[in-house]
Design a protein around this motif. Structure first.
Motif, PDB file in Angstrom:
ATOM      1  N   SER A  96       0.823  -1.212   0.000  1.00 55.26           N
ATOM      2  CA  SER A  96       0.000   0.000   0.000  1.00 55.26           C
ATOM      3  C   SER A  96       0.853   1.257   0.000  1.00 55.26           C
ATOM      4  CB  SER A  96      -0.939   0.008   1.213  1.00 55.26           C
ATOM      5  OG  SER A  96      -0.193   0.033   2.419  1.00 55.26           O
ATOM      6  N   VAL A  97       0.207   2.362  -0.350  1.00 58.21           N
ATOM      7  CA  VAL A  97       0.824   3.685  -0.289  1.00 58.21           C
ATOM      8  C   VAL A  97      -0.083   4.570   0.553  1.00 58.21           C
ATOM      9  CG1 VAL A  97       1.983   3.487  -2.518  1.00 58.21           C
ATOM     10  CG2 VAL A  97      -0.319   4.438  -2.413  1.00 58.21           C
ATOM     11  N   PRO A  98       0.464   5.620   1.177  1.00 60.48           N
ATOM     12  CA  PRO A  98      -0.386   6.522   1.962  1.00 60.48           C
ATOM     13  C   PRO A  98      -1.459   7.173   1.083  1.00 60.48           C
ATOM     14  CG  PRO A  98       1.932   6.864   2.487  1.00 60.48           C
ATOM     15  CD  PRO A  98       1.888   5.967   1.291  1.00 60.48           C
ATOM     16  N   GLN A  99      -2.681   7.172   1.577  1.00 57.83           N
ATOM     17  CA  GLN A  99      -3.791   7.743   0.811  1.00 57.83           C
ATOM     18  C   GLN A  99      -3.526   9.209   0.453  1.00 57.83           C
ATOM     19  OE1 GLN A  99      -7.221   8.982   2.940  1.00 57.83           O
ATOM     20  NE2 GLN A  99      -8.646   8.208   1.405  1.00 57.83           N
ATOM     21  N   GLU A 100      -2.989   9.968   1.405  1.00 56.98           N
ATOM     22  CA  GLU A 100      -2.745  11.394   1.172  1.00 56.98           C
ATOM     23  C   GLU A 100      -1.792  11.607  -0.001  1.00 56.98           C
ATOM     24  OE1 GLU A 100      -1.138  15.390   3.547  1.00 56.98           O
ATOM     25  OE2 GLU A 100      -1.082  13.421   4.521  1.00 56.98           O
ATOM     26  N   LYS A 101      -0.717  10.812  -0.057  1.00 53.79           N
ATOM     27  CA  LYS A 101       0.230  10.950  -1.154  1.00 53.79           C
ATOM     28  C   LYS A 101      -0.397  10.553  -2.483  1.00 53.79           C
ATOM     29  CE  LYS A 101       4.661  10.551   1.247  1.00 53.79           C
ATOM     30  NZ  LYS A 101       5.976   9.862   1.280  1.00 53.79           N
ATOM     31  N   LEU A 102      -1.202   9.485  -2.461  1.00 56.45           N
ATOM     32  CA  LEU A 102      -1.855   9.046  -3.694  1.00 56.45           C
ATOM     33  C   LEU A 102      -2.791  10.125  -4.225  1.00 56.45           C
ATOM     34  CD1 LEU A 102      -2.416   6.770  -5.760  1.00 56.45           C
ATOM     35  CD2 LEU A 102      -4.279   6.040  -4.266  1.00 56.45           C
ATOM     36  N   LEU A 103      -3.592  10.724  -3.337  1.00 56.84           N
ATOM     37  CA  LEU A 103      -4.552  11.741  -3.777  1.00 56.84           C
ATOM     38  C   LEU A 103      -3.841  13.008  -4.270  1.00 56.84           C
ATOM     39  CD1 LEU A 103      -7.355  11.399  -1.076  1.00 56.84           C
ATOM     40  CD2 LEU A 103      -7.264  10.426  -3.377  1.00 56.84           C
ATOM     41  N   LYS A 104      -2.734  13.361  -3.628  1.00 58.65           N
ATOM     42  CA  LYS A 104      -1.961  14.516  -4.103  1.00 58.65           C
ATOM     43  C   LYS A 104      -1.382  14.237  -5.483  1.00 58.65           C
ATOM     44  CE  LYS A 104      -0.600  16.698   0.264  1.00 58.65           C
ATOM     45  NZ  LYS A 104       0.537  17.040   1.164  1.00 58.65           N
ATOM     46  N   GLY A 105      -0.906  13.004  -5.682  1.00 57.15           N
ATOM     47  CA  GLY A 105      -0.384  12.631  -6.995  1.00 57.15           C
ATOM     48  C   GLY A 105      -1.466  12.688  -8.062  1.00 57.15           C
ATOM     49  N   ILE A 106      -2.674  12.215  -7.725  1.00 59.20           N
ATOM     50  CA  ILE A 106      -3.789  12.251  -8.672  1.00 59.20           C
ATOM     51  C   ILE A 106      -4.143  13.694  -9.021  1.00 59.20           C
ATOM     52  CG2 ILE A 106      -6.265  11.788  -8.922  1.00 59.20           C
ATOM     53  CD1 ILE A 106      -5.808   9.221  -7.313  1.00 59.20           C
ATOM     54  N   ASP A 107      -4.190  14.558  -8.001  1.00 63.94           N
ATOM     55  CA  ASP A 107      -4.502  15.972  -8.244  1.00 63.94           C
ATOM     56  C   ASP A 107      -3.470  16.592  -9.182  1.00 63.94           C
ATOM     57  OD1 ASP A 107      -6.711  15.808  -6.616  1.00 63.94           O
ATOM     58  OD2 ASP A 107      -5.689  16.594  -4.838  1.00 63.94           O
ATOM     59  N   TRP A 108      -2.192  16.257  -8.974  1.00 61.28           N
ATOM     60  CA  TRP A 108      -1.122  16.803  -9.819  1.00 61.28           C
ATOM     61  C   TRP A 108      -1.271  16.333 -11.256  1.00 61.28           C
ATOM     62  CZ3 TRP A 108       2.900  14.588 -12.617  1.00 61.28           C
ATOM     63  CH2 TRP A 108       3.905  15.463 -13.037  1.00 61.28           C
ATOM     64  N   LEU A 109      -1.772  15.111 -11.439  1.00 58.12           N
ATOM     65  CA  LEU A 109      -1.858  14.514 -12.774  1.00 58.12           C
ATOM     66  C   LEU A 109      -3.082  14.958 -13.568  1.00 58.12           C
ATOM     67  CD1 LEU A 109      -0.782  10.894 -11.815  1.00 58.12           C
ATOM     68  CD2 LEU A 109       0.450  12.388 -13.408  1.00 58.12           C
ATOM     69  N   HIS A 110      -4.068  15.562 -12.914  1.00 59.24           N
ATOM     70  CA  HIS A 110      -5.301  15.892 -13.625  1.00 59.24           C
ATOM     71  C   HIS A 110      -5.075  16.894 -14.763  1.00 59.24           C
ATOM     72  CE1 HIS A 110      -8.951  13.903 -12.446  1.00 59.24           C
ATOM     73  NE2 HIS A 110      -8.572  13.894 -11.177  1.00 59.24           N
ATOM     74  N   LYS A 111      -4.230  17.895 -14.541  1.00 64.57           N
ATOM     75  CA  LYS A 111      -4.012  18.887 -15.593  1.00 64.57           C
ATOM     76  C   LYS A 111      -3.346  18.273 -16.825  1.00 64.57           C
ATOM     77  CE  LYS A 111      -2.309  23.561 -16.460  1.00 64.57           C
ATOM     78  NZ  LYS A 111      -1.689  24.770 -15.851  1.00 64.57           N
TER      79      LYS A 111
END
Length: 199
Positions: A96-111
């Protein structure tokens, strides 16, 4: 490759499905992500592996590129043997990976996802169907198997992640032109790694 009605057809849809799979437990396992993108979705799994390798805060964690490479090899190996669903051993699926890091990565990738989705779509589909799909799977597996070595060559894992992302998106969007770009990225990354190790 048979496509399910709920399979993502672009990066933004895929990112939304990963976000929904994250839950609220504080940790997100490989199995959670696999359930989110679909256990028959070979293309999205490769795309996710590439995205996570590229994402800030996640792809730089030691060992992550190697684990992702193993997932790609196991996943596409099953595609080559025409399995209808993806199986991973528990010692990988429970990582697993920390949820917070995963969500921040997803936010960064949206653009960048919005940008890429505007330029990708069905074209040259013979390159991503039938024999073309299996050729892409073999190339992706070669990239993935080299990822442990890339952890010691600065920035090379990013090149591998970009190649896997491009291959995965080519499968998801049925975009043969993108498959050609992904092959070029693979060749450039391979040259970079070989020259770096030789030097």
């Amino acid at each position: 490759m048979e496509r399910n009605h709920d399979d993502p057809t672009n990066m933004q849809q895929l990112l939304n499905q990963i976000r929904e799979s994250a839950g609220s437990s504080g940790q997100v396992s490989v199995n959670d992500i696999l359930n989110g993108v679909g256990e028959r979705s070979f293309g999205p799994v490769v795309l996710v592996a590439g995205l996570i390798t590229l994402a800030p805060l996640i792809g730089d964690i030691p060992g992550v590129p190697t684990i992702l490479g193993m997932i790609v090899v196991l996943t596409l190996g099953q595609l080559l043997f025409r399995r209808r669903s993806i199986w991973l051993p528990s010692w990988i699926s429970q990582r697993s990976v920390p949820q917070e890091k995963l969500l921040k990565g997803i936010d960064w990738l949206h653009k960048p996802a919005r940008f890429l989705d505007r330029w990708t779509g069905p074209r040259l589909m013979f390159l991503v169907d039938g024999p073309g799909l299996y050729i892409m799977a073999i190339i992706c597996m070669a990239v993935a198997m080299a990822m442990p070595a890339m952890e010691v060559v600065p920035f090379s894992a990013n090149g591998a992640g970009a190649a896997l992302m491009a291959f995965g998106l080519a499968i998801v969007a049925r975009d043969g032109l993108l498959a050609i770009v992904a092959t070029s990225l693979t060749l450039v990354t391979g040259w970079f790694v070989i020259t770096s190790l030789a030097g």
